[in-house]
Scaffold this motif. Structure first.
Motif, mmCIF file in Angstrom:
data_model
loop_
_atom_site.group_PDB
_atom_site.id
_atom_site.type_symbol
_atom_site.label_atom_id
_atom_site.label_comp_id
_atom_site.label_asym_id
_atom_site.label_seq_id
_atom_site.Cartn_x
_atom_site.Cartn_y
_atom_site.Cartn_z
ATOM 1 N N VAL A 264 -4.856 -7.433 8.050
ATOM 2 C CA VAL A 264 -5.607 -7.681 6.815
ATOM 3 C C VAL A 264 -4.763 -8.591 5.918
ATOM 4 O O VAL A 264 -3.556 -8.381 5.777
ATOM 5 N N PRO A 265 -5.347 -9.633 5.317
ATOM 6 C CA PRO A 265 -4.571 -10.531 4.440
ATOM 7 C C PRO A 265 -3.847 -9.758 3.338
ATOM 8 O O PRO A 265 -4.424 -8.852 2.708
ATOM 9 N N LEU A 266 -2.597 -10.101 3.118
ATOM 10 C CA LEU A 266 -1.796 -9.392 2.117
ATOM 11 C C LEU A 266 -2.424 -9.478 0.734
ATOM 12 O O LEU A 266 -2.444 -8.490 -0.015
ATOM 13 N N ASN A 267 -2.946 -10.643 0.363
ATOM 14 C CA ASN A 267 -3.554 -10.788 -0.959
ATOM 15 C C ASN A 267 -4.727 -9.835 -1.152
ATOM 16 O O ASN A 267 -4.957 -9.337 -2.258
ATOM 17 N N LEU A 268 -5.471 -9.577 -0.069
ATOM 18 C CA LEU A 268 -6.588 -8.640 -0.160
ATOM 19 C C LEU A 268 -6.075 -7.226 -0.389
ATOM 20 O O LEU A 268 -6.628 -6.479 -1.216
ATOM 21 N N LEU A 269 -5.026 -6.840 0.325
ATOM 22 C CA LEU A 269 -4.445 -5.509 0.132
ATOM 23 C C LEU A 269 -3.946 -5.331 -1.305
ATOM 24 O O LEU A 269 -4.138 -4.286 -1.921
ATOM 25 N N LEU A 270 -3.310 -6.371 -1.829
ATOM 26 C CA LEU A 270 -2.783 -6.304 -3.194
ATOM 27 C C LEU A 270 -3.911 -6.202 -4.216
ATOM 28 O O LEU A 270 -3.798 -5.473 -5.215
ATOM 29 N N LYS A 271 -5.011 -6.930 -3.976
ATOM 30 C CA LYS A 271 -6.153 -6.854 -4.891
ATOM 31 C C LYS A 271 -6.793 -5.476 -4.866
ATOM 32 O O LYS A 271 -7.185 -4.934 -5.905
ATOM 33 N N ILE A 272 -6.904 -4.890 -3.680
ATOM 34 C CA ILE A 272 -7.469 -3.543 -3.559
ATOM 35 C C ILE A 272 -6.583 -2.532 -4.280
ATOM 36 O O ILE A 272 -7.060 -1.664 -5.014
ATOM 37 N N GLU A 273 -5.272 -2.658 -4.075
ATOM 38 C CA GLU A 273 -4.327 -1.749 -4.739
ATOM 39 C C GLU A 273 -4.401 -1.897 -6.256
ATOM 40 O O GLU A 273 -4.391 -0.904 -6.999
ATOM 41 N N ASP A 274 -4.520 -3.118 -6.721
ATOM 42 C CA ASP A 274 -4.629 -3.368 -8.161
ATOM 43 C C ASP A 274 -5.906 -2.762 -8.722
ATOM 44 O O ASP A 274 -5.904 -2.176 -9.813
ATOM 45 N N LYS A 275 -7.019 -2.879 -7.973
ATOM 46 C CA LYS A 275 -8.286 -2.299 -8.421
ATOM 47 C C LYS A 275 -8.195 -0.776 -8.475
ATOM 48 O O LYS A 275 -8.678 -0.138 -9.429
ATOM 49 N N ILE A 276 -7.563 -0.172 -7.486
ATOM 50 C CA ILE A 276 -7.377 1.287 -7.481
ATOM 51 C C ILE A 276 -6.576 1.721 -8.704
ATOM 52 O O ILE A 276 -6.924 2.688 -9.389
ATOM 53 N N ASN A 277 -5.522 0.990 -9.013
ATOM 54 C CA ASN A 277 -4.681 1.330 -10.161
ATOM 55 C C ASN A 277 -5.424 1.141 -11.476
ATOM 56 O O ASN A 277 -5.254 1.933 -12.413
#
Length: 299
Positions: A264-277
């Motif tokens: 999975v693209p790293l930027n997508l993982l970071l965006k998902i994590e940011d949305k969760i936070n």
């Protein structure tokens, strides 16, 4: 006033960051905020929580509320910040400048040329910290899923779950670990101010790795860094629960999850994590204001 060099220890919880930070803070040239009841080097959670939880630093009411809460936090108390700190440092115009002034003062009191901060919550904020502190050094610790997950399942006195809850926690841990591994490796490839090491290597060859780290920091070797000044912050200090070890099913889930989260693209993982936070909001840990006996910031 002379500035001291910042050192940030980064890595997920249960990756050995406390152990590493405690060894480094034993060096006479490295100062940190420490306490027995915080297992040694205390997490500031400054940039992940304080800098994001009180609004614009230059807004008078926001600054006043932030400062009052920081003063009463365990970190503020242990760093011996006084109530007239802002009055004496009128040039401070941001959260980053405030933290640097506090930590520079901590280093001066110890007579150290460096100060160290360790908060797992800051790991994904490394690029922000690099911009704010261009002279900083970053020491990053990575731990494999097979080592990390049993520690997370049993950490902080938890009873390891079973069934679906266990599987969901394992998948979540794999996702976060893959994201942090990839982010840290990307960070480590940017310049000579970052060193990345494996927890397993640090454990097997502690002295050799500590010598490499101190050489990276351009500091002389001292046996003091190998002295155990605090009790180990281990998940397995007590009798291990029967569900602590990984099962065959656990190992299959880990391999599949790791494969998926590494493509999975790293930027997508970071965006998902940011949305969760963002959805969760600021989640203040119960130890932040332990010394004054409250669980949340003052309004």
């Amino acid at each position: 006033m002379d500035k001291k060099r910042p050192i940030f220890v980064l890595g997920l919880q249960r990756s050995g960051t406390t152990w590493l930070a405690n060894m480094l803070s034993s060096h006479p040239c490295i100062a940190a905020v420490e306490a027995d009841d915080h297992q040694g080097v205390h997490e500031s959670i400054f940039f992940s929580h304080f800098a994001k939880g009180f609004g614009d630093f230059n807004h008078p009411k926001s600054k006043a509320r932030f400062f009052e809460n920081f003063l009463e936090s365990d970190y503020g108390i242990l760093s011996e910040v006084q109530s007239d700190f802002l009055e004496k440092n009128e040039s401070i115009d941001s959260y980053h400048a405030f933290f640097r002034a506090v930590m520079d003062d901590v280093a001066r009191k110890k007579g150290s040329s460096n100060w160290l901060e360790k908060s797992p919550h800051h790991t994904l904020l490394a690029d922000e910290l690099r911009l704010a502190y261009p002279d900083a050094c970053f020491i990053c610790v990575l731990r494999s899923d097979e080592e990390l997950i049993p520690s997370r399942l049993s950490g902080f006195g938890r009873t390891p779950p079973s069934g679906f809850k266990r599987m969901s926690k394992i998948i979540r841990a794999c996702a976060v670990n893959a994201m942090n591994h990839r982010y840290i490796k990307k960070l480590g490839g940017k310049d000579a101010q970052t060193i990345v090491l494996q927890y397993s290597d640090l454990k097997k060859q502690t002295e050799q790795n500590m010598k490499s780290i101190l050489a990276f920091l351009e500091l002389d070797w001292t046996d003091e860094v190998l002295a155990m000044r605090y009790k180990p912050n281990s998940s397995f200090a007590k009798v291990r629960h029967e569900n602590s070890s990984l099962t065959v099913v656990d190992q299959i889930v880990i391999k599949l999850a790791r494969f998926f989260f590494n493509i999975v693209p790293l930027n997508l993982l970071l965006k998902i994590e940011d949305k969760i936070n963002q959805d969760r909001g600021i989640d203040w840990p119960d130890w932040c204001w332990k010394r004054v006996g409250r669980l949340a910031p003052k309004d």
